[in-house]
Design a protein around this motif. Structure first.
Motif, mmCIF file in Angstrom:
data_model
loop_
_atom_site.group_PDB
_atom_site.id
_atom_site.type_symbol
_atom_site.label_atom_id
_atom_site.label_comp_id
_atom_site.label_asym_id
_atom_site.label_seq_id
_atom_site.Cartn_x
_atom_site.Cartn_y
_atom_site.Cartn_z
ATOM 1 N N GLU A 154 0.801 -1.410 0.137
ATOM 2 C CA GLU A 154 -0.005 0.078 -0.110
ATOM 3 C C GLU A 154 0.835 1.299 -0.037
ATOM 4 O OE1 GLU A 154 -2.514 2.415 3.265
ATOM 5 O OE2 GLU A 154 -2.891 0.049 2.903
ATOM 6 N N LEU A 155 0.601 2.026 -1.192
ATOM 7 C CA LEU A 155 1.524 3.235 -1.082
ATOM 8 C C LEU A 155 1.288 4.279 0.066
ATOM 9 C CD1 LEU A 155 3.631 4.900 -2.884
ATOM 10 C CD2 LEU A 155 1.638 5.916 -3.906
ATOM 11 N N GLU A 156 2.501 4.709 0.647
ATOM 12 C CA GLU A 156 2.582 5.815 1.450
ATOM 13 C C GLU A 156 2.965 7.090 1.186
ATOM 14 O OE1 GLU A 156 1.963 5.775 5.133
ATOM 15 O OE2 GLU A 156 0.682 3.920 4.777
ATOM 16 N N GLY A 157 4.069 7.132 0.366
ATOM 17 C CA GLY A 157 4.448 8.224 -0.364
ATOM 18 C C GLY A 157 5.731 8.136 -1.453
ATOM 19 N N VAL A 158 5.865 9.164 -2.088
ATOM 20 C CA VAL A 158 6.945 9.113 -2.980
ATOM 21 C C VAL A 158 8.035 10.141 -2.962
ATOM 22 C CG1 VAL A 158 7.484 9.463 -5.584
ATOM 23 C CG2 VAL A 158 5.412 8.227 -4.876
ATOM 24 N N GLU A 159 9.304 9.943 -3.011
ATOM 25 C CA GLU A 159 10.271 10.892 -2.688
ATOM 26 C C GLU A 159 10.018 11.634 -1.370
ATOM 27 O OE1 GLU A 159 12.863 11.691 -4.745
ATOM 28 O OE2 GLU A 159 12.026 10.691 -6.419
ATOM 29 N N VAL A 160 9.959 10.536 -0.195
ATOM 30 C CA VAL A 160 9.987 10.831 1.056
ATOM 31 C C VAL A 160 11.025 11.463 1.814
ATOM 32 C CG1 VAL A 160 9.004 10.048 3.314
ATOM 33 C CG2 VAL A 160 7.993 8.921 1.146
ATOM 34 N N ASN A 161 11.018 12.568 2.526
ATOM 35 C CA ASN A 161 11.813 13.401 3.095
ATOM 36 C C ASN A 161 12.363 12.427 4.446
ATOM 37 O OD1 ASN A 161 13.597 15.327 3.395
ATOM 38 N ND2 ASN A 161 12.193 15.990 5.183
ATOM 39 N N VAL A 162 13.921 12.294 4.280
ATOM 40 C CA VAL A 162 14.410 11.689 5.465
ATOM 41 C C VAL A 162 15.568 12.548 5.828
ATOM 42 C CG1 VAL A 162 15.723 9.770 6.299
ATOM 43 C CG2 VAL A 162 13.767 9.510 4.373
ATOM 44 N N GLY A 163 15.515 13.577 6.708
ATOM 45 C CA GLY A 163 16.412 14.642 6.891
ATOM 46 C C GLY A 163 16.727 15.438 5.635
ATOM 47 N N PRO A 164 17.946 15.369 5.094
ATOM 48 C CA PRO A 164 18.276 16.205 4.020
ATOM 49 C C PRO A 164 18.233 15.279 2.851
ATOM 50 C CG PRO A 164 20.277 15.757 5.051
ATOM 51 C CD PRO A 164 19.135 15.162 5.804
ATOM 52 N N PHE A 165 17.803 13.915 2.766
ATOM 53 C CA PHE A 165 17.755 13.210 1.746
ATOM 54 C C PHE A 165 16.059 12.910 1.450
ATOM 55 C CE2 PHE A 165 21.360 12.412 4.262
ATOM 56 C CZ PHE A 165 22.287 12.625 3.363
ATOM 57 N N ARG A 166 16.080 12.082 0.257
ATOM 58 C CA ARG A 166 14.505 11.560 -0.185
ATOM 59 C C ARG A 166 14.913 10.213 -0.552
ATOM 60 N NH1 ARG A 166 12.662 15.815 -4.281
ATOM 61 N NH2 ARG A 166 14.687 15.657 -5.111
ATOM 62 N N ALA A 167 13.762 9.561 0.127
ATOM 63 C CA ALA A 167 13.685 7.870 -0.359
ATOM 64 C C ALA A 167 12.744 7.826 -1.501
ATOM 65 C CB ALA A 167 13.203 7.072 0.951
ATOM 66 N N ASP A 168 13.107 6.920 -2.248
ATOM 67 C CA ASP A 168 12.101 6.983 -3.516
ATOM 68 C C ASP A 168 10.695 6.643 -3.341
ATOM 69 O OD1 ASP A 168 14.495 7.411 -4.950
ATOM 70 O OD2 ASP A 168 15.014 5.407 -5.774
ATOM 71 N N VAL A 169 10.315 5.375 -2.789
ATOM 72 C CA VAL A 169 9.209 5.059 -2.555
ATOM 73 C C VAL A 169 8.932 4.407 -1.232
ATOM 74 C CG1 VAL A 169 7.141 3.520 -3.656
ATOM 75 C CG2 VAL A 169 8.730 4.555 -5.112
ATOM 76 N N LEU A 170 7.956 4.855 -0.488
ATOM 77 C CA LEU A 170 7.652 4.313 0.849
ATOM 78 C C LEU A 170 6.144 3.521 0.862
ATOM 79 C CD1 LEU A 170 8.662 3.882 3.774
ATOM 80 C CD2 LEU A 170 7.496 5.982 4.390
ATOM 81 N N CYS A 171 6.196 2.368 1.201
ATOM 82 C CA CYS A 171 4.823 1.402 1.134
ATOM 83 C C CYS A 171 4.657 0.853 2.331
ATOM 84 C CB CYS A 171 4.943 0.613 0.391
ATOM 85 S SG CYS A 171 5.176 0.957 -1.457
#
Length: 292
Positions: A24-41
Motif C-alpha cells: 500500500e503506497l505511503e509516499g513518493v520521494e519521502v523526506n529523510v533529513g536532507p535526503f529523499r527515499a524513492d518510494v515508501l509503502c
C-alpha cells in the motif's frame, strides 16, 4: 520517471505479487533529513513500512549506504532494491544482511526488465535475485492466498473499514466517492490541480485525513492554504498539524482524532469526521485555486 511509474497502483501490485507482499503506497520521494527515499509503502499483512529504492542501471556502492540510512530514518522493516542489473558483490551483500539481521528485517534485490511478445506493448517483469532465506515458501503461500481470494486478517479489516465508509457516503448522498476498495485510497481532488494529494488514513489508535502538497509551487500553495487555517479548523472542529517535510517541495497538512477503528459502533462518528475533513480541504482548495 521510473519512480512515479513504480508508484502507480498496478505496478506496485505486480511488484507485490512477485514478492508475496500486499503493498500500500505511503509516499513518493519521502523526506529523510536532507535526503529523499524513492518510494515508501506499507505491508498490509504486518502494517509495517517497506522502503523501495531504484536505479535504472547497474548497482553501485552508493545505494546500499543511502538505503540503510533511509531504512533507519523511517524505521522500515523491509527494503526492496530495484536495479537493471545486480553485481555478484551487491547480491552477496543483501544475502548477508538477510542472514545477519533479525528476522523482522527483510532485504530484496529485484531486477526490472521490459518484455515484448510480438507487436504487443512492452510489459514490465520483476525478477527476484536476492531474498530472505525462508521467503520462497512464504511467497508461494501468499500467492496462493491472493489467487484463491483470501486476505490477511489485517487486510480484511482495513478493507471492511473503507468499504463501510464508501457505503456510508453513498447512503448519505455525499458527492464524495472512493475510487476503489483499497485501504486509505487516495481521493481525486475536485479542482484537479496538480501537486495535491488528499488521502484518508486509519492507524491503530487514530483516524483522519492528510493533504500532501508537492511540486515546484508547493511553498506558495502551502502558504495560501495556511492562511485558511482558522476556517479549516472551524469546519473540521479540530486543530490541524502543518509539516514542512521538505522545505520548498513537500508539505503536509494533517487532521486526525484519537479513535478505535475496530469499534464498528463508532464508525459513523469516525466517517463523519473524515467526510468533514475531505469537504473542508476540497472547499479551501477550490476557493484558492479556482479549479485550475
Amino acid at each position: 520517471m521510473f519512480t512515479p511509474w513504480l508508484a502507480e497502483h498496478d505496478n506496485l501490485q505486480l511488484l507485490g505479487a512477485t514478492l508475496g507482499l500486499e503493498l500500500e503506497l505511503e509516499g513518493v520521494e519521502v523526506n529523510v533529513g536532507p535526503f529523499r527515499a524513492d518510494v515508501l509503502c506499507r505491508d498490509v499483512a504486518t502494517d509495517r513500512l517497506v522502503l523501495i529504492e531504484n536505479q535504472l542501471e547497474r548497482t553501485d556502492h552508493g545505494h546500499p549506504g543511502q538505503t540503510l540510512t533511509y531504512q533507519a530514518g523511517l524505521d522500515a522493516d523491509t527494503v526492496i532494491w530495484i536495479a537493471a542489473q545486480f553485481t555478484e558483490e551487491h547480491r552477496a551483500a543483501l544475502d548477508w544482511l538477510n542472514q545477519a539481521t533479525e528476522p523482522r528485517y527483510r532485504f530484496f534485490g529485484v531486477v526490472v526488465e521490459l518484455w515484448r511478445i510480438g507487436d504487443s506493448p512492452p510489459a514490465p517483469r520483476f525478477d527476484v535475485v536476492a531474498k530472505p532465506n525462508d521467503w520462497s515458501n512464504r511467497a508461494a503461500h501468499a500467492a496462493r492466498a491472493v489467487a484463491s481470494g483470501e486476505q490477511t486478517e489485517l487486510g480484511a479489516r482495513r478493507r471492511a473499514y473503507w468499504e463501510g465508509f464508501a457505503h456510508w457516503l453513498e447512503a448519505r448522498g455525499s458527492p464524495l466517492t472512493l475510487p476503489g476498495p483499497h485501504a486509505g485510497a487516495t481521493l481525486s481532488i475536485a479542482t484537479g490541480h496538480a501537486g495535491l494529494t488528499l488521502k484518508p488514513f486509519r492507524a491503530a489508535d487514530r483516524i483522519g485525513v492528510f493533504l500532501r502538497i508537492h511540486g515546484p509551487d508547493a511553498a506558495m500553495q502551502y502558504r495560501q492554504l495556511q492562511a485558511q487555517e482558522a476556517a479549516l479548523e472551524a469546519a473540521i472542529a479540530t486543530l490541524l498539524r502543518w509539516s514542512e517535510r521538505e522545505p520548498g517541495m513537500n508539505y503536509w497538512i494533517t487532521a486526525e482524532i484519537n479513535a478505535d477503528a475496530e469499534d464498528e459502533y463508532d464508525w459513523p462518528q469516525q466517517f463523519g469526521f473524515i467526510e468533514r475533513c475531505l469537504r473542508a480541504f476540497q472547499h479551501s482548495i477550490s476557493a484558492i485555486f479556482g479549479g485550475r
